[in-house]
Design a protein around this motif. Structure first.
Motif, mmCIF file in Angstrom:
data_model
loop_
_atom_site.group_PDB
_atom_site.id
_atom_site.type_symbol
_atom_site.label_atom_id
_atom_site.label_comp_id
_atom_site.label_asym_id
_atom_site.label_seq_id
_atom_site.Cartn_x
_atom_site.Cartn_y
_atom_site.Cartn_z
ATOM 1 N N MET A 278 -23.611 -3.467 -2.314
ATOM 2 C CA MET A 278 -22.594 -2.993 -3.244
ATOM 3 C C MET A 278 -23.156 -2.850 -4.655
ATOM 4 O O MET A 278 -22.890 -1.854 -5.361
ATOM 5 C CB MET A 278 -21.413 -3.966 -3.241
ATOM 6 C CG MET A 278 -20.189 -3.464 -4.004
ATOM 7 S SD MET A 278 -20.218 -3.865 -5.767
ATOM 8 C CE MET A 278 -20.065 -5.646 -5.697
ATOM 9 N N ILE A 279 -23.979 -3.829 -5.086
ATOM 10 C CA ILE A 279 -24.579 -3.754 -6.426
ATOM 11 C C ILE A 279 -25.536 -2.572 -6.520
ATOM 12 O O ILE A 279 -25.567 -1.844 -7.528
ATOM 13 C CB ILE A 279 -25.298 -5.077 -6.750
ATOM 14 C CG1 ILE A 279 -24.268 -6.210 -6.885
ATOM 15 C CG2 ILE A 279 -26.112 -4.955 -8.028
ATOM 16 C CD1 ILE A 279 -24.886 -7.582 -7.047
ATOM 17 N N ALA A 280 -26.332 -2.366 -5.448
ATOM 18 C CA ALA A 280 -27.264 -1.232 -5.455
ATOM 19 C C ALA A 280 -26.508 0.087 -5.529
ATOM 20 O O ALA A 280 -26.897 1.012 -6.267
ATOM 21 C CB ALA A 280 -28.136 -1.278 -4.204
ATOM 22 N N ALA A 281 -25.418 0.186 -4.771
ATOM 23 C CA ALA A 281 -24.628 1.416 -4.810
ATOM 24 C C ALA A 281 -24.002 1.618 -6.182
ATOM 25 O O ALA A 281 -23.952 2.751 -6.703
ATOM 26 C CB ALA A 281 -23.541 1.361 -3.733
ATOM 27 N N ALA B 235 -26.753 2.697 -8.548
ATOM 28 C CA ALA B 235 -27.107 4.095 -8.287
ATOM 29 C C ALA B 235 -26.050 5.036 -8.844
ATOM 30 O O ALA B 235 -26.368 6.103 -9.399
ATOM 31 C CB ALA B 235 -27.269 4.308 -6.783
ATOM 32 N N SER B 236 -24.785 4.626 -8.707
ATOM 33 C CA SER B 236 -23.710 5.455 -9.249
ATOM 34 C C SER B 236 -23.809 5.548 -10.766
ATOM 35 O O SER B 236 -23.666 6.638 -11.354
ATOM 36 C CB SER B 236 -22.363 4.871 -8.836
ATOM 37 O OG SER B 236 -21.298 5.605 -9.416
ATOM 38 N N ASN B 237 -24.081 4.411 -11.424
ATOM 39 C CA ASN B 237 -24.231 4.435 -12.887
ATOM 40 C C ASN B 237 -25.434 5.274 -13.308
ATOM 41 O O ASN B 237 -25.385 6.006 -14.317
ATOM 42 C CB ASN B 237 -24.379 3.009 -13.413
ATOM 43 C CG ASN B 237 -23.098 2.199 -13.240
ATOM 44 O OD1 ASN B 237 -22.001 2.760 -13.203
ATOM 45 N ND2 ASN B 237 -23.232 0.879 -13.129
ATOM 46 N N SER B 238 -26.531 5.172 -12.530
ATOM 47 C CA SER B 238 -27.725 5.967 -12.851
ATOM 48 C C SER B 238 -27.444 7.457 -12.715
ATOM 49 O O SER B 238 -27.864 8.269 -13.562
ATOM 50 C CB SER B 238 -28.874 5.553 -11.936
ATOM 51 O OG SER B 238 -30.024 6.332 -12.191
ATOM 52 N N GLU B 239 -26.714 7.817 -11.652
ATOM 53 C CA GLU B 239 -26.382 9.228 -11.472
ATOM 54 C C GLU B 239 -25.474 9.722 -12.590
ATOM 55 O O GLU B 239 -25.624 10.856 -13.076
ATOM 56 C CB GLU B 239 -25.699 9.425 -10.116
ATOM 57 C CG GLU B 239 -26.637 9.294 -8.925
ATOM 58 C CD GLU B 239 -27.697 10.377 -8.917
ATOM 59 O OE1 GLU B 239 -27.402 11.508 -9.373
ATOM 60 O OE2 GLU B 239 -28.814 10.106 -8.457
#
Length: 299
Positions: A187-190, A193-197
């Motif tokens: 969940m943290i990785a997702a 990744a969402s914040n990075s995108e």
């Protein structure tokens, strides 16, 4: 009336007692003999000479009627017995008893007898049920006694199952914790990744807007971009001014961000991420929570 009759009877009893006392005080001669006592002889004689009828005289009981009438005249004349309301009450009570006995005695007896039979029947039914239950219990106990080995095997299997359940119970929390940690990391990785995108998208939009603005306002850039496009079509090759503009924007942006030490955005993203992680852990019943620094602790 009853008091007067009682007084008369008491006076007669006292007189009789005085006469018997004088007879008792007189000394008598006692003789010994081996035959039966006089009392036994009198009882035997009475039993033997009993003829029935009125006062064991052998005469009809109807003889009591004229004797009673003849006796009642002096009794009532000399007030030996006074007829009053007590006599009437006694007569009414005797009449009531006689009527109840003669008219309702059979019905009362039948009702009581029926009630007794009902109670006895219910008691027997209850006893039969208890006996049946006891017989079934005896059969069940006998069946258990016939299979002691099966009971021992069942107990052994039960103990083995309890042992395995205890072992599984010791391992299961660790396995659950591992699964929970993996889910949280995913969940943290997702989320990262969402914040990075989102950051990349925002930078690309900003870069595209900046480059478009530069080329829209500078004719030299437009001409160089057109020349680069024509050269690319011809295959002669040349420097792409659009690419250079994008590269220059990102270089300037990186230098600008390196000079700025404000990490408010990153902190806000971190706080939001920790809040979401703790919310998921609370809803899913995880064994850990994150503190303000992002360190997981067991609960």
């Amino acid at each position: 009336m009853l008091r007067i009759a009682s007084s008369s009877i008491a006076r007669q009893s006292v007189a009789r007692a005085s006469r018997s006392a004088s007879a008792v005080n007189m000394p008598g001669v006692v003789s010994f003999h081996a035959s039966s006592s006089r009392k036994e002889e009198e009882e035997t004689k009475d039993v033997t000479l009993s003829k029935g009828g009125f006062m064991n005289t052998g005469y009809s009981e109807w003889l009591a009627l004229p004797i009673g009438m003849a006796t009642a005249v002096p009794v009532l004349s000399f007030d030996w017995y006074v007829v009053n309301e007590e006599t009437q009450l006694a007569a009414a009570f005797v009449a009531f008893c006689v009527i109840v006995y003669t008219q309702g005695g059979d019905a009362i007896h039948a009702a009581l007898d029926e009630n007794a039979k009902t109670i006895l029947k219910e008691q027997r039914e209850d006893e039969e049920q208890v006996i049946d239950a006891m017989e079934k219990l005896i059969v069940s106990l006998e069946g258990q006694q016939e299979n002691p080995e099966i009971v021992k095997e069942m107990n052994a299997m039960r103990l083995e199952a309890y042992k395995k359940m205890n072992e599984a119970g010791a391992i299961k929390p660790k396995h659950d914790l591992k699964v929970q940690v993996e889910r949280m990391l995913n969940m943290i990785a997702a989320e990262e990744a969402s914040n990075s995108e989102k950051t990349k998208t925002a930078l690309m939009e900003e870069c595209a807007a900046n480059v478009s603005k530069q080329f829209a306002s500078d004719k030299a850039l437009k001409k160089s971009a057109l020349d680069a496009a024509i050269a690319s079509i011809k295959g002669t090759g040349s420097t792409d001014p659009v690419k250079g503009a994008f590269v220059k924007f990102f270089q300037d942006k990186s230098a600008q961000l390196a000079k700025v030490k404000d990490d408010t955005t990153e902190k806000d993203q971190r706080v939001a991420l920790l809040a979401k992680a703790n919310s998921v852990a609370e809803n899913e019943g995880y064994f850990f929570r994150f503190d303000d620094k992002g360190v997981p602790t067991l609960v």
